[in-house]
Design a protein around this motif. Structure first.
Motif, PDB file in Angstrom:
ATOM      1  N   UNK A 180       0.799  -1.218   0.000  1.00 36.77           N
ATOM      2  CA  UNK A 180       0.000   0.000   0.000  1.00 36.77           C
ATOM      3  C   UNK A 180       0.836   1.274   0.000  1.00 36.77           C
ATOM      4  N   UNK A 181       2.149   1.150  -0.129  1.00 34.55           N
ATOM      5  CA  UNK A 181       2.992   2.342  -0.179  1.00 34.55           C
ATOM      6  C   UNK A 181       4.189   2.081  -1.075  1.00 34.55           C
ATOM      7  N   UNK A 182       4.565   3.087  -1.848  1.00 31.31           N
ATOM      8  CA  UNK A 182       5.795   3.039  -2.635  1.00 31.31           C
ATOM      9  C   UNK A 182       6.672   4.205  -2.196  1.00 31.31           C
ATOM     10  N   UNK A 183       7.981   4.037  -2.348  1.00 31.89           N
ATOM     11  CA  UNK A 183       8.939   5.058  -1.917  1.00 31.89           C
ATOM     12  C   UNK A 183      10.004   5.242  -2.984  1.00 31.89           C
ATOM     13  N   UNK A 184      10.332   6.494  -3.273  1.00 30.40           N
ATOM     14  CA  UNK A 184      11.368   6.821  -4.249  1.00 30.40           C
ATOM     15  C   UNK A 184      12.297   7.886  -3.666  1.00 30.40           C
ATOM     16  N   UNK A 185      13.572   7.786  -4.020  1.00 29.29           N
ATOM     17  CA  UNK A 185      14.516   8.860  -3.720  1.00 29.29           C
ATOM     18  C   UNK A 185      14.330   9.942  -4.783  1.00 29.29           C
ATOM     19  N   UNK A 186      14.088  11.164  -4.337  1.00 22.83           N
ATOM     20  CA  UNK A 186      13.823  12.280  -5.243  1.00 22.83           C
ATOM     21  C   UNK A 186      14.815  13.397  -4.955  1.00 22.83           C
ATOM     22  N   UNK A 187      15.517  13.860  -5.963  1.00 23.62           N
ATOM     23  CA  UNK A 187      16.454  14.962  -5.765  1.00 23.62           C
ATOM     24  C   UNK A 187      17.606  14.558  -4.876  1.00 23.62           C
ATOM     25  N   UNK A 188      18.040  15.492  -4.029  1.00 20.07           N
ATOM     26  CA  UNK A 188      19.233  15.253  -3.214  1.00 20.07           C
ATOM     27  C   UNK A 188      18.941  14.920  -1.764  1.00 20.07           C
ATOM     28  N   UNK A 189      17.692  15.117  -1.288  1.00 16.88           N
ATOM     29  CA  UNK A 189      17.451  14.960   0.144  1.00 16.88           C
ATOM     30  C   UNK A 189      16.066  14.418   0.498  1.00 16.88           C
ATOM     31  N   UNK A 190      15.239  14.138  -0.490  1.00 16.81           N
ATOM     32  CA  UNK A 190      13.852  13.789  -0.206  1.00 16.81           C
ATOM     33  C   UNK A 190      13.492  12.361  -0.612  1.00 16.81           C
ATOM     34  N   UNK A 191      12.590  11.776   0.171  1.00 17.82           N
ATOM     35  CA  UNK A 191      11.927  10.520  -0.173  1.00 17.82           C
ATOM     36  C   UNK A 191      10.490  10.840  -0.522  1.00 17.82           C
ATOM     37  N   UNK A 192      10.031  10.366  -1.673  1.00 16.58           N
ATOM     38  CA  UNK A 192       8.637  10.529  -2.047  1.00 16.58           C
ATOM     39  C   UNK A 192       7.869   9.273  -1.665  1.00 16.58           C
ATOM     40  N   UNK A 193       6.771   9.449  -0.917  1.00 10.97           N
ATOM     41  CA  UNK A 193       5.909   8.350  -0.516  1.00 10.97           C
ATOM     42  C   UNK A 193       4.558   8.492  -1.187  1.00 10.97           C
ATOM     43  N   UNK A 194       4.076   7.410  -1.788  1.00 14.38           N
ATOM     44  CA  UNK A 194       2.744   7.400  -2.378  1.00 14.38           C
ATOM     45  C   UNK A 194       1.940   6.253  -1.791  1.00 14.38           C
ATOM     46  N   UNK A 195       0.723   6.541  -1.290  1.00 13.24           N
ATOM     47  CA  UNK A 195      -0.099   5.540  -0.626  1.00 13.24           C
ATOM     48  C   UNK A 195      -1.338   5.185  -1.443  1.00 13.24           C
ATOM     49  N   UNK A 196      -1.730   3.928  -1.347  1.00 12.44           N
ATOM     50  CA  UNK A 196      -3.008   3.442  -1.855  1.00 12.44           C
ATOM     51  C   UNK A 196      -3.919   3.188  -0.654  1.00 12.44           C
ATOM     52  N   UNK A 197      -5.125   3.770  -0.654  1.00 13.66           N
ATOM     53  CA  UNK A 197      -5.970   3.696   0.542  1.00 13.66           C
ATOM     54  C   UNK A 197      -7.135   2.710   0.442  1.00 13.66           C
ATOM     55  N   UNK A 198      -7.321   2.052  -0.707  1.00 15.17           N
ATOM     56  CA  UNK A 198      -8.452   1.142  -0.869  1.00 15.17           C
ATOM     57  C   UNK A 198      -8.040  -0.316  -0.634  1.00 15.17           C
ATOM     58  N   UNK A 199      -8.884  -1.025   0.057  1.00 14.54           N
ATOM     59  CA  UNK A 199      -8.645  -2.433   0.400  1.00 14.54           C
ATOM     60  C   UNK A 199      -8.839  -3.317  -0.823  1.00 14.54           C
ATOM     61  N   UNK A 200      -7.918  -4.259  -0.987  1.00 18.71           N
ATOM     62  CA  UNK A 200      -8.110  -5.296  -1.984  1.00 18.71           C
ATOM     63  C   UNK A 200      -7.308  -5.124  -3.251  1.00 18.71           C
ATOM     64  N   UNK A 201      -7.362  -6.169  -4.085  1.00 14.66           N
ATOM     65  CA  UNK A 201      -6.626  -6.184  -5.341  1.00 14.66           C
ATOM     66  C   UNK A 201      -7.284  -5.266  -6.372  1.00 14.66           C
ATOM     67  N   UNK A 202      -6.580  -5.037  -7.449  1.00 17.96           N
ATOM     68  CA  UNK A 202      -7.057  -4.146  -8.503  1.00 17.96           C
ATOM     69  C   UNK A 202      -8.438  -4.571  -9.001  1.00 17.96           C
ATOM     70  N   UNK A 203      -9.403  -3.672  -8.839  1.00 14.00           N
ATOM     71  CA  UNK A 203     -10.752  -3.896  -9.343  1.00 14.00           C
ATOM     72  C   UNK A 203     -11.575  -4.913  -8.586  1.00 14.00           C
ATOM     73  N   UNK A 204     -11.051  -5.462  -7.494  1.00 11.52           N
ATOM     74  CA  UNK A 204     -11.771  -6.497  -6.757  1.00 11.52           C
ATOM     75  C   UNK A 204     -12.958  -5.910  -5.997  1.00 11.52           C
ATOM     76  N   UNK A 205     -14.096  -6.608  -6.055  1.00 11.19           N
ATOM     77  CA  UNK A 205     -15.300  -6.186  -5.337  1.00 11.19           C
ATOM     78  C   UNK A 205     -15.845  -7.370  -4.542  1.00 11.19           C
TER      79      UNK A 205
END
Length: 266
Positions: A180-205
């Motif tokens: 539910x989270x990905x992390x990337x090194x960005x520039x010279x001093x920052x970590x970029x975090x991106x979160x997914x907030x929905x439960x379950x696999x892609x398109x699962x209902x």
């Protein structure tokens, strides 16, 4: 996702390294009901410019791109050097009103809420579906975190509105067993975090599944860990200050000795 590894480190940096203080491993993210919203600084107050980071925020239902950045393991955000860590809000594309918190374990043991209501206000927001708590670039200061500490982050999905799903960096500990989270090194001093907030696999209902789009743009932040820590996280060898000073001292002693050899009168 593909990762881009950086090469060509300086020889001196590769050969001079101090003993790394081993921080603990990440575990399931524990949320405290006693946490309260810390002071939020505007980007003007914090001296932070969010504009260069907006290009990493994709539109809805589009998987977050690598963007030619260095992919990090979000479970291993170990700091080798002390730094005044801060977290800045970049954007959000969520119908939920999520919450973000952190923990630091190891030489610095602390934890707390970062953003109580991740809802974007103003021009440039990817999502605008209720709430207006944050403006682009809003920043929270986590304080000085010592080297030998492990940073970890967790998102409570729709926590501001009573949601209970907590998604952390430990995939196996998430309720749906998914990342539910990905992390990337960005520039010279920052970590970029991106979160997914929905439960379950892609398109699962059905059941607990929420027809997730798996786009990881529901809450996007950058964490300022400092230049030296980011270099270490990318695998570079960064010398300890004491080693650098010792080498400088040895160099100075060598110059003095050479001068004496060339000038017997000294």
């Amino acid at each position: 996702m593909k990762s881009k590894f950086l090469t060509g480190f300086a020889v001196t940096a590769a050969t001079m390294t101090g003993a790394l203080i081993h921080a603990p491993s990440a575990s399931a993210f524990n949320w405290s009901s006693s946490w309260t919203q810390p002071t939020i600084y505007s980007k003007e107050q914090a001296g932070f410019d969010d504009a260069p980071y907006q290009k990493y925020v994709q539109q809805e239902r589009v998987a977050i791109p690598n963007s030619e950045q260095f992919l990090l393991d979000p479970t291993k955000l170990n700091l080798k050097f002390a730094h005044d860590v801060s977290v800045s809000f970049i954007n959000e594309g969520a119908g939920f009103r999520n919450q973000l918190a952190f923990t630091s374990t190891g030489t610095t043991n602390t934890s707390g809420l970062i953003f109580n209501d991740i809802s974007c206000s103003g021009a440039g927001c990817v999502g605008a579906w209720g709430g207006n708590a944050l403006k682009l670039g809003d920043t929270v200061k986590l304080g000085n975190i010592n080297g030998g500490s492990l940073l970890d982050f967790g998102l409570k999905a729709n926590g501001f509105s009573g949601g209970t799903n907590i998604f952390g960096t430990q995939t196996g500990q998430n309720a749906d067993g998914l990342q539910h989270v990905v992390a990337y090194a960005i520039g010279t001093r920052h970590i970029l975090l991106g979160f997914e907030d929905l439960y379950g696999a892609l398109g699962a209902t059905g059941g607990k599944n929420q027809n997730s789009d798996r786009d990881f743009n529901d809450a996007v932040f950058v964490v300022d860990v400092g230049e030296k820590n980011l270099r270490v996280l990318k695998g570079e060898k960064v010398p300890e200050p004491s080693i650098v000073l010792s080498l400088l001292g040895l160099g100075a002693a060598g110059l003095v000795a050479r001068r004496r050899q060339n000038n017997p009168a000294e």
